[in-house]
Design a protein around this motif. Sequence first.
Motif, PDB file in Angstrom:
ATOM      1  N   LEU A 194       0.837  -1.210   0.000  1.00 45.97           N
ATOM      2  CA  LEU A 194       0.000   0.000   0.000  1.00 45.97           C
ATOM      3  C   LEU A 194       0.866   1.252   0.000  1.00 45.97           C
ATOM      4  O   LEU A 194       0.571   2.232  -0.696  1.00 45.97           O
ATOM      5  N   TYR A 195       1.957   1.222   0.767  1.00 42.46           N
ATOM      6  CA  TYR A 195       2.847   2.379   0.820  1.00 42.46           C
ATOM      7  C   TYR A 195       3.509   2.635  -0.536  1.00 42.46           C
ATOM      8  O   TYR A 195       3.846   3.772  -0.870  1.00 42.46           O
ATOM      9  N   GLY A 196       3.685   1.560  -1.302  1.00 37.32           N
ATOM     10  CA  GLY A 196       4.286   1.722  -2.617  1.00 37.32           C
ATOM     11  C   GLY A 196       3.303   2.183  -3.678  1.00 37.32           C
ATOM     12  O   GLY A 196       3.700   2.562  -4.782  1.00 37.32           O
ATOM     13  N   ASN A 197       1.993   2.151  -3.341  1.00 41.44           N
ATOM     14  CA  ASN A 197       0.943   2.570  -4.285  1.00 41.44           C
ATOM     15  C   ASN A 197      -0.058   3.473  -3.572  1.00 41.44           C
ATOM     16  O   ASN A 197      -1.218   3.108  -3.383  1.00 41.44           O
ATOM     17  N   GLN A 203      -5.297   9.390  -1.251  1.00 44.17           N
ATOM     18  CA  GLN A 203      -4.680  10.481  -0.518  1.00 44.17           C
ATOM     19  C   GLN A 203      -3.302  10.723  -1.129  1.00 44.17           C
ATOM     20  O   GLN A 203      -2.853  10.014  -2.011  1.00 44.17           O
ATOM     21  N   ASP A 204      -2.613  11.729  -0.618  1.00 41.40           N
ATOM     22  CA  ASP A 204      -1.264  12.000  -1.101  1.00 41.40           C
ATOM     23  C   ASP A 204      -0.301  10.913  -0.655  1.00 41.40           C
ATOM     24  O   ASP A 204       0.725  10.681  -1.286  1.00 41.40           O
ATOM     25  N   SER A 205      -0.594  10.255   0.443  1.00 36.18           N
ATOM     26  CA  SER A 205       0.267   9.182   0.939  1.00 36.18           C
ATOM     27  C   SER A 205      -0.577   8.167   1.676  1.00 36.18           C
ATOM     28  O   SER A 205      -1.699   8.450   2.097  1.00 36.18           O
ATOM     29  N   ALA A 206      -0.037   6.960   1.828  1.00 43.10           N
ATOM     30  CA  ALA A 206      -0.753   5.909   2.543  1.00 43.10           C
ATOM     31  C   ALA A 206      -0.788   6.249   4.029  1.00 43.10           C
ATOM     32  O   ALA A 206       0.042   7.014   4.520  1.00 43.10           O
ATOM     33  N   PRO A 207      -1.758   5.684   4.767  1.00 49.32           N
ATOM     34  CA  PRO A 207      -1.855   5.995   6.197  1.00 49.32           C
ATOM     35  C   PRO A 207      -0.676   5.424   6.971  1.00 49.32           C
ATOM     36  O   PRO A 207      -0.114   4.390   6.598  1.00 49.32           O
ATOM     37  N   ALA A 208      -0.303   6.107   8.034  1.00 52.13           N
ATOM     38  CA  ALA A 208       0.705   5.555   8.936  1.00 52.13           C
ATOM     39  C   ALA A 208       0.108   4.326   9.608  1.00 52.13           C
ATOM     40  O   ALA A 208      -1.113   4.205   9.739  1.00 52.13           O
ATOM     41  N   LEU A 209       0.940   3.400  10.016  1.00 47.53           N
ATOM     42  CA  LEU A 209       0.470   2.169  10.664  1.00 47.53           C
ATOM     43  C   LEU A 209       0.782   2.225  12.147  1.00 47.53           C
ATOM     44  O   LEU A 209       1.935   2.394  12.551  1.00 47.53           O
ATOM     45  N   LEU A 210      -0.253   2.102  12.972  1.00 47.60           N
ATOM     46  CA  LEU A 210      -0.082   2.000  14.421  1.00 47.60           C
ATOM     47  C   LEU A 210      -0.420   0.584  14.822  1.00 47.60           C
ATOM     48  O   LEU A 210      -1.581   0.171  14.804  1.00 47.60           O
ATOM     49  N   LEU A 211       0.593  -0.201  15.150  1.00 47.94           N
ATOM     50  CA  LEU A 211       0.418  -1.596  15.545  1.00 47.94           C
ATOM     51  C   LEU A 211       0.455  -1.678  17.065  1.00 47.94           C
ATOM     52  O   LEU A 211       1.462  -1.358  17.689  1.00 47.94           O
ATOM     53  N   VAL A 212      -0.648  -2.085  17.649  1.00 50.58           N
ATOM     54  CA  VAL A 212      -0.775  -2.194  19.098  1.00 50.58           C
ATOM     55  C   VAL A 212      -0.697  -3.662  19.487  1.00 50.58           C
ATOM     56  O   VAL A 212      -1.501  -4.469  19.010  1.00 50.58           O
ATOM     57  N   SER A 213       0.270  -4.021  20.329  1.00 51.26           N
ATOM     58  CA  SER A 213       0.455  -5.408  20.710  1.00 51.26           C
ATOM     59  C   SER A 213       0.769  -5.503  22.190  1.00 51.26           C
ATOM     60  O   SER A 213       1.472  -4.670  22.750  1.00 51.26           O
ATOM     61  N   GLY A 214       0.212  -6.538  22.833  1.00 48.91           N
ATOM     62  CA  GLY A 214       0.496  -6.778  24.245  1.00 48.91           C
ATOM     63  C   GLY A 214       1.693  -7.676  24.438  1.00 48.91           C
ATOM     64  O   GLY A 214       2.106  -7.953  25.566  1.00 48.91           O
ATOM     65  N   ASP A 215       2.299  -8.119  23.337  1.00 49.31           N
ATOM     66  CA  ASP A 215       3.446  -9.021  23.377  1.00 49.31           C
ATOM     67  C   ASP A 215       4.669  -8.263  22.869  1.00 49.31           C
ATOM     68  O   ASP A 215       4.730  -7.888  21.703  1.00 49.31           O
TER      69      ASP A 215
END
Length: 220
Positions: A194-197, A203-215
């Motif tokens: 997605l970031y490459g396309n 939008q002008d750029s792909a969304p930032a990724l917020l990865l939430v993990s308990g591990d």
Amino acid sequence: RKQKRRRTAMKQRRPDYATMAQVMAGLSQRDHQLIRRLRQRRYLRTDQVHRLLFAPTMTMRRCAGHLYDLACKGVIASVQVWDGENGKSKKWAYWHLALLGWLIATGEMPDQVRLAHSSRYARHYGAVAEVWLRLLAEERQFQWIDDQKYQTSTGMLQPDGVTVHEGFYAAIEVDLGSERGKNLAEKLDKYADLYGNPAEVGQDSAPALLLVSGDEARAT
């Protein structure tokens, strides 16, 4: 051997109008807010409901009792899930709309998918709701999109949620360790695609990724 995931499904007939009218007459404005929020978030733990709608005017204990009363009326129901942090486990009630609650929220009978529930789904949706609640606590104006989908070269990608703040888009992914590492890697590959396309996002750029993990290990 794979164990079948246990689900509970409520097979109930549509309540008569007299019953619905009686229950609805006893619902407060805050109860209707709860119904709307459960339709939006699907699952909320008792403490999340308390923070969202009942604190500080009502104690957690009274809030739990009120939710139990609504369950007795057939408006909501709960899935009991063992969960905890720092090695301590606690049994939580994850609340969701029951048949009458769906009828009040939508005016229509829900399908059986909407009435099927599992502890795994409850934990996941509850974790996503926690991210949403903490963003609300920041008291900043933001938009939360639940059903955003992106087309990538390797398939469709649907984040757990997308937040928009002052034109900044962030895709939310909550990982509780139940998803196989291979599946998680494939999902991250889709984000990389997605970031490459970025044109696919509109939008002008792909969304930032917020990865939430308990591990911690999976997070790194």
